[in-house]
Write a protein that holds these residues in place. Structure first.
Motif, PDB file in Angstrom:
ATOM      1  N   TYR A 113       0.674  -1.186   0.028  1.00  0.00           N
ATOM      2  CA  TYR A 113      -0.054   0.096  -0.005  1.00  0.00           C
ATOM      3  C   TYR A 113       0.912   1.380  -0.030  1.00  0.00           C
ATOM      4  O   TYR A 113       2.126   1.036   0.464  1.00  0.00           O
ATOM      5  CB  TYR A 113      -1.090   0.086   1.274  1.00  0.00           C
ATOM      6  CG  TYR A 113      -0.449   0.247   2.396  1.00  0.00           C
ATOM      7  CD1 TYR A 113      -0.581   1.642   3.206  1.00  0.00           C
ATOM      8  CD2 TYR A 113       0.290  -0.801   3.356  1.00  0.00           C
ATOM      9  CE1 TYR A 113       0.080   1.755   4.347  1.00  0.00           C
ATOM     10  CE2 TYR A 113       0.686  -0.460   4.515  1.00  0.00           C
ATOM     11  CZ  TYR A 113       0.822   0.574   5.259  1.00  0.00           C
ATOM     12  OH  TYR A 113       1.163   0.688   6.518  1.00  0.00           O
ATOM     13  N   LEU A 114       0.272   2.312  -0.456  1.00  0.00           N
ATOM     14  CA  LEU A 114       1.089   3.646  -0.561  1.00  0.00           C
ATOM     15  C   LEU A 114       0.422   4.388   0.740  1.00  0.00           C
ATOM     16  O   LEU A 114      -0.585   5.077   0.402  1.00  0.00           O
ATOM     17  CB  LEU A 114       0.878   4.268  -1.979  1.00  0.00           C
ATOM     18  CG  LEU A 114       1.398   3.492  -3.048  1.00  0.00           C
ATOM     19  CD1 LEU A 114       1.032   4.092  -4.381  1.00  0.00           C
ATOM     20  CD2 LEU A 114       3.009   3.756  -3.223  1.00  0.00           C
ATOM     21  N   PRO A 115       1.071   4.711   1.593  1.00  0.00           N
ATOM     22  CA  PRO A 115       0.544   5.509   2.721  1.00  0.00           C
ATOM     23  C   PRO A 115       0.015   6.821   2.353  1.00  0.00           C
ATOM     24  O   PRO A 115       0.927   7.486   1.484  1.00  0.00           O
ATOM     25  CB  PRO A 115       1.716   5.282   3.651  1.00  0.00           C
ATOM     26  CG  PRO A 115       2.466   4.360   3.254  1.00  0.00           C
ATOM     27  CD  PRO A 115       2.582   4.244   1.972  1.00  0.00           C
ATOM     28  N   ASP A 116      -0.532   7.355   3.104  1.00  0.00           N
ATOM     29  CA  ASP A 116      -1.011   8.948   3.010  1.00  0.00           C
ATOM     30  C   ASP A 116      -1.133   9.376   4.307  1.00  0.00           C
ATOM     31  O   ASP A 116      -2.205   9.956   5.096  1.00  0.00           O
ATOM     32  CB  ASP A 116      -2.407   9.060   2.351  1.00  0.00           C
ATOM     33  CG  ASP A 116      -2.790  10.410   2.051  1.00  0.00           C
ATOM     34  OD1 ASP A 116      -1.993  11.194   2.152  1.00  0.00           O
ATOM     35  OD2 ASP A 116      -3.944  10.578   1.750  1.00  0.00           O
ATOM     36  N   GLY A 117       0.191   9.694   5.014  1.00  0.00           N
ATOM     37  CA  GLY A 117       0.239  10.223   6.248  1.00  0.00           C
ATOM     38  C   GLY A 117       0.373   9.547   7.487  1.00  0.00           C
ATOM     39  O   GLY A 117       0.783   9.800   8.408  1.00  0.00           O
ATOM     40  N   LYS A 118       0.010   8.079   7.207  1.00  0.00           N
ATOM     41  CA  LYS A 118       0.012   7.304   8.327  1.00  0.00           C
ATOM     42  C   LYS A 118       0.267   5.468   7.763  1.00  0.00           C
ATOM     43  O   LYS A 118       0.029   5.439   6.775  1.00  0.00           O
ATOM     44  CB  LYS A 118      -1.349   7.321   9.288  1.00  0.00           C
ATOM     45  CG  LYS A 118      -2.537   6.984   8.200  1.00  0.00           C
ATOM     46  CD  LYS A 118      -3.897   7.271   9.055  1.00  0.00           C
ATOM     47  CE  LYS A 118      -5.006   7.042   8.163  1.00  0.00           C
ATOM     48  NZ  LYS A 118      -6.432   7.446   8.785  1.00  0.00           N
ATOM     49  N   VAL A 119       1.072   5.070   8.702  1.00  0.00           N
ATOM     50  CA  VAL A 119       1.276   3.501   8.321  1.00  0.00           C
ATOM     51  C   VAL A 119       0.383   2.544   9.539  1.00  0.00           C
ATOM     52  O   VAL A 119       0.168   3.228  10.752  1.00  0.00           O
ATOM     53  CB  VAL A 119       2.393   3.191   8.292  1.00  0.00           C
ATOM     54  CG1 VAL A 119       3.269   3.866   7.342  1.00  0.00           C
ATOM     55  CG2 VAL A 119       3.406   3.665   9.717  1.00  0.00           C
ATOM     56  N   VAL A 120       0.400   1.344   9.457  1.00  0.00           N
ATOM     57  CA  VAL A 120      -0.255   0.529  10.314  1.00  0.00           C
ATOM     58  C   VAL A 120       1.003  -0.508  10.493  1.00  0.00           C
ATOM     59  O   VAL A 120       1.769  -0.958   9.639  1.00  0.00           O
ATOM     60  CB  VAL A 120      -1.558  -0.296   9.633  1.00  0.00           C
ATOM     61  CG1 VAL A 120      -0.940  -1.362   8.655  1.00  0.00           C
ATOM     62  CG2 VAL A 120      -2.112  -0.747  10.719  1.00  0.00           C
ATOM     63  N   GLY A 121       0.775  -1.055  11.684  1.00  0.00           N
ATOM     64  CA  GLY A 121       1.754  -1.929  12.192  1.00  0.00           C
ATOM     65  C   GLY A 121       1.511  -3.356  11.054  1.00  0.00           C
ATOM     66  O   GLY A 121       0.599  -3.851  10.482  1.00  0.00           O
ATOM     67  N   LEU A 122       3.072  -3.554  10.955  1.00  0.00           N
ATOM     68  CA  LEU A 122       3.100  -4.975   9.731  1.00  0.00           C
ATOM     69  C   LEU A 122       2.246  -6.198   9.957  1.00  0.00           C
ATOM     70  O   LEU A 122       1.741  -6.933   9.072  1.00  0.00           O
ATOM     71  CB  LEU A 122       4.609  -5.126   9.178  1.00  0.00           C
ATOM     72  CG  LEU A 122       5.349  -3.864   8.906  1.00  0.00           C
ATOM     73  CD1 LEU A 122       6.818  -4.375   8.617  1.00  0.00           C
ATOM     74  CD2 LEU A 122       4.941  -3.250   7.937  1.00  0.00           C
ATOM     75  N   SER A 123       2.436  -6.514  11.477  1.00  0.00           N
ATOM     76  CA  SER A 123       1.838  -7.764  11.664  1.00  0.00           C
ATOM     77  C   SER A 123       0.284  -7.460  11.595  1.00  0.00           C
ATOM     78  O   SER A 123      -0.545  -8.558  11.369  1.00  0.00           O
ATOM     79  CB  SER A 123       1.844  -8.080  13.208  1.00  0.00           C
ATOM     80  OG  SER A 123       1.399  -6.925  14.019  1.00  0.00           O
ATOM     81  N   LYS A 124      -0.395  -6.315  11.511  1.00  0.00           N
ATOM     82  CA  LYS A 124      -1.717  -6.197  11.343  1.00  0.00           C
ATOM     83  C   LYS A 124      -2.136  -6.463   9.880  1.00  0.00           C
ATOM     84  O   LYS A 124      -3.348  -6.898   9.847  1.00  0.00           O
ATOM     85  CB  LYS A 124      -2.244  -4.876  11.491  1.00  0.00           C
ATOM     86  CG  LYS A 124      -1.924  -4.249  13.030  1.00  0.00           C
ATOM     87  CD  LYS A 124      -2.526  -5.073  14.186  1.00  0.00           C
ATOM     88  CE  LYS A 124      -2.184  -4.620  15.705  1.00  0.00           C
ATOM     89  NZ  LYS A 124      -2.933  -5.299  16.531  1.00  0.00           N
ATOM     90  N   ILE A 125      -1.499  -6.289   9.194  1.00  0.00           N
ATOM     91  CA  ILE A 125      -1.665  -6.892   7.648  1.00  0.00           C
ATOM     92  C   ILE A 125      -1.719  -8.253   7.430  1.00  0.00           C
ATOM     93  O   ILE A 125      -2.673  -8.777   6.956  1.00  0.00           O
ATOM     94  CB  ILE A 125      -0.536  -6.226   6.761  1.00  0.00           C
ATOM     95  CG1 ILE A 125      -0.504  -4.622   6.637  1.00  0.00           C
ATOM     96  CG2 ILE A 125      -0.931  -6.675   5.317  1.00  0.00           C
ATOM     97  CD1 ILE A 125      -1.910  -3.891   6.090  1.00  0.00           C
ATOM     98  N   ALA A 126      -0.677  -8.864   8.169  1.00  0.00           N
ATOM     99  CA  ALA A 126      -0.760 -10.368   8.267  1.00  0.00           C
ATOM    100  C   ALA A 126      -2.124 -10.933   8.773  1.00  0.00           C
ATOM    101  O   ALA A 126      -2.409 -12.048   8.309  1.00  0.00           O
ATOM    102  CB  ALA A 126       0.549 -10.891   8.622  1.00  0.00           C
ATOM    103  N   ARG A 127      -2.477 -10.233   9.960  1.00  0.00           N
ATOM    104  CA  ARG A 127      -3.564 -10.412  10.896  1.00  0.00           C
ATOM    105  C   ARG A 127      -4.907 -10.401   9.983  1.00  0.00           C
ATOM    106  O   ARG A 127      -5.806 -11.377   9.849  1.00  0.00           O
ATOM    107  CB  ARG A 127      -3.837  -9.699  11.853  1.00  0.00           C
ATOM    108  CG  ARG A 127      -4.701 -10.087  13.140  1.00  0.00           C
ATOM    109  CD  ARG A 127      -4.371 -11.575  13.705  1.00  0.00           C
ATOM    110  NE  ARG A 127      -5.797 -11.818  14.471  1.00  0.00           N
ATOM    111  CZ  ARG A 127      -6.246 -13.071  14.668  1.00  0.00           C
ATOM    112  NH1 ARG A 127      -5.832 -14.001  13.904  1.00  0.00           N
ATOM    113  NH2 ARG A 127      -7.087 -13.181  15.551  1.00  0.00           N
TER     114      ARG A 127
END
Length: 211
Positions: A113-127
């Protein structure tokens, strides 16, 4: 043999049961019925506890129905030093079950994904991948669901999802072709609008591929 499918619309995530969930006793009785249908004896020693074990296994394998993937993406981080380029999580291994035959789907998901000012923890994507995988699925729908929830919750400039998987409904039954894999991909935002962004996503996948 590889098949490529792109840009499937997301399937609604608000799945509702038409009737109350069966009781533990009803589930175990159903498993005993299936055992008898196969020609085996559910009362023999090796199968006595099988109905209970199957119910427990199904509760684990289909736990995704009781979980909301959007909740996993709720906490984001804005202290990223201005980073706004591609974030790619590659080789997220998963197992799911085909909604047509209820046999395993085994594969890997690649999410960018291409962030727009914020990112999420990488483990959350796997979750998120794991939650959708722990439901009865088609690979096409699962690909779109992952991209859709990330786009809806994080509102990035774009999301790219690719899944490659082997379907046991092809390997274990029917035409019985072992080793055949299916590729599906979904793009949103900048990845959908800009072929160069799609190409960069694919290039980064190939650059880190061990295959």
């Amino acid at each position: 043999m590889d098949a490529i499918v792109k840009n499937f619309p997301p399937r609604a995530d608000n799945i509702r049961q038409a009737e109350p969930a069966p009781t533990q006793a009803e589930v175990e009785a159903a498993v005993r019925t299936l055992l008898r249908w196969t020609g085996d004896d559910p009362e023999r020693e090796g199968l006595l506890d099988t109905p209970k074990r199957v119910a427990k296994a199904y509760r684990e394998m289909f736990a995704g129905y009781s979980q909301d993937p959007a909740d996993e993406l709720g906490r984001t981080f804005e202290e990223v030093e201005g980073y706004n380029d591609l974030v790619l999580i590659r080789d997220i291994q998963f197992h799911s079950h085909c909604e047509h035959h209820m046999v395993p789907i085994i594969g890997r998901a690649h999410v960018g994904y291409l962030p727009d000012g914020k990112v999420v923890g990488l483990s959350k994507i796997a979750r998120v991948v794991d939650i959708y995988a722990h439901r009865l699925q088609t690979q096409e729908a699962m690909t779109a669901q992952i991209a859709g929830v990330i786009q809806d919750v994080l509102n990035p400039r774009g999301v790219a999802v690719m899944i490659e998987a082997e379907h046991m409904c092809m390997a274990m039954r029917g035409i019985r072709k072992q080793g055949s894999t299916t590729l599906t991909s979904t793009f949103t935002g900048a990845f959908q609008d800009d072929p160069q962004e799609q190409a960069r996503f694919m290039m980064m996948l190939r650059a880190g591929s061990s295959r």
